[in-house]
Design a protein around this motif. Structure first.
Motif, PDB file in Angstrom:
ATOM      1  N   UNK A 179      16.386  -5.022   4.697  1.00 23.43           N
ATOM      2  CA  UNK A 179      16.872  -3.725   5.192  1.00 23.43           C
ATOM      3  C   UNK A 179      16.111  -2.562   4.583  1.00 23.43           C
ATOM      4  N   UNK A 180      15.775  -2.647   3.301  1.00 21.91           N
ATOM      5  CA  UNK A 180      15.013  -1.561   2.666  1.00 21.91           C
ATOM      6  C   UNK A 180      13.607  -1.462   3.246  1.00 21.91           C
ATOM      7  N   UNK A 181      12.973  -2.599   3.480  1.00 20.55           N
ATOM      8  CA  UNK A 181      11.645  -2.590   4.090  1.00 20.55           C
ATOM      9  C   UNK A 181      11.675  -2.016   5.495  1.00 20.55           C
ATOM     10  N   UNK A 182      12.689  -2.401   6.266  1.00 19.15           N
ATOM     11  CA  UNK A 182      12.821  -1.889   7.634  1.00 19.15           C
ATOM     12  C   UNK A 182      13.118  -0.394   7.626  1.00 19.15           C
ATOM     13  N   UNK A 183      14.023   0.034   6.753  1.00 18.87           N
ATOM     14  CA  UNK A 183      14.376   1.454   6.683  1.00 18.87           C
ATOM     15  C   UNK A 183      13.172   2.297   6.288  1.00 18.87           C
ATOM     16  N   UNK A 184      12.389   1.798   5.349  1.00 21.68           N
ATOM     17  CA  UNK A 184      11.187   2.513   4.930  1.00 21.68           C
ATOM     18  C   UNK A 184      10.210   2.666   6.095  1.00 21.68           C
ATOM     19  N   UNK A 185      10.032   1.603   6.863  1.00 22.13           N
ATOM     20  CA  UNK A 185       9.129   1.650   8.010  1.00 22.13           C
ATOM     21  C   UNK A 185       9.656   2.576   9.096  1.00 22.13           C
ATOM     22  N   UNK A 198       7.660   1.552  13.713  1.00 22.43           N
ATOM     23  CA  UNK A 198       8.702   0.690  14.271  1.00 22.43           C
ATOM     24  C   UNK A 198       8.237  -0.756  14.430  1.00 22.43           C
ATOM     25  N   UNK A 199       6.950  -0.968  14.585  1.00 18.93           N
ATOM     26  CA  UNK A 199       6.447  -2.341  14.688  1.00 18.93           C
ATOM     27  C   UNK A 199       6.602  -3.065  13.351  1.00 18.93           C
ATOM     28  N   UNK A 200       6.300  -2.389  12.252  1.00 16.81           N
ATOM     29  CA  UNK A 200       6.470  -2.991  10.931  1.00 16.81           C
ATOM     30  C   UNK A 200       7.948  -3.219  10.650  1.00 16.81           C
ATOM     31  N   UNK A 201       8.781  -2.255  11.020  1.00 13.53           N
ATOM     32  CA  UNK A 201      10.232  -2.414  10.844  1.00 13.53           C
ATOM     33  C   UNK A 201      10.725  -3.623  11.630  1.00 13.53           C
ATOM     34  N   UNK A 221       0.822  -1.204   0.000  1.00 15.53           N
ATOM     35  CA  UNK A 221       0.000   0.000   0.000  1.00 15.53           C
ATOM     36  C   UNK A 221       0.857   1.256   0.000  1.00 15.53           C
ATOM     37  N   UNK A 222       2.025   1.189   0.619  1.00 18.81           N
ATOM     38  CA  UNK A 222       2.912   2.351   0.677  1.00 18.81           C
ATOM     39  C   UNK A 222       3.708   2.516  -0.614  1.00 18.81           C
ATOM     40  N   UNK A 223       3.563   1.589  -1.536  1.00 20.89           N
ATOM     41  CA  UNK A 223       4.261   1.703  -2.806  1.00 20.89           C
ATOM     42  C   UNK A 223       5.702   1.245  -2.754  1.00 20.89           C
ATOM     43  N   UNK A 224       6.059   0.456  -1.771  1.00 22.06           N
ATOM     44  CA  UNK A 224       7.421  -0.042  -1.682  1.00 22.06           C
ATOM     45  C   UNK A 224       7.511  -1.258  -2.592  1.00 22.06           C
TER      46      UNK A 224
END
Length: 124
Positions: free
Chosen positions: A35-41, A47-50, A14-17
């Motif tokens: 790492x990209x998913x965590x950094x985006x979050x 922080x929960x998604x990260x 949904x965030x377009x990642x």
């Protein structure tokens, strides 16, 4: 090619990642995705998604210091065991001196705990 589909959850889609990496090594592609998913979050304050991304990475590579450093930031930001998060980040900064991720984590954790001088020292 590796895509974020390996780890993407509905929030990411949904965030377009949807970055695509041209990496011949599947292990490296997986790590970049995590790492990209965590950094985006983290960037959006989720922080929960990260943490979910990083725990997936740690399930795959339990000793990876980069996953551990970013997880320490998440743990601190979520108000869980700030002291242990700082201890982990210090160990990473010491044991992996060539990688700035430990100092970045320490800087972020110090900012969260109100230690501005220490934070700027590590972020510098």
């Amino acid at each position: 090619m590796a895509t974020r589909d390996w780890i993407a959850d509905d929030d990411d889609r949904e965030a377009g990642v949807a970055l695509v990496y041209e990496v011949e090594e599947p292990e490296r592609a997986f790590k970049l995705d995590v790492l990209e998913g965590a950094a985006s979050a983290i960037k959006t304050g989720d922080f929960e998604r990260a943490e979910r991304h990083l725990r997936r990475g740690l399930d795959h590579e339990p000793d990876d210091h980069q996953y551990q450093a970013y997880l320490a930031i998440c743990v601190a930001a979520l108000g869980r065991n700030l002291r242990e998060a700082e201890r982990l980040a210090r160990r990473i900064a010491r044991d992996h001196a060539g990688d700035p991720v430990g100092h970045y984590a320490l800087g972020q954790i110090n900012l969260l705990s109100g230690k501005r001088r220490g934070a700027f020292h590590h972020l510098e």
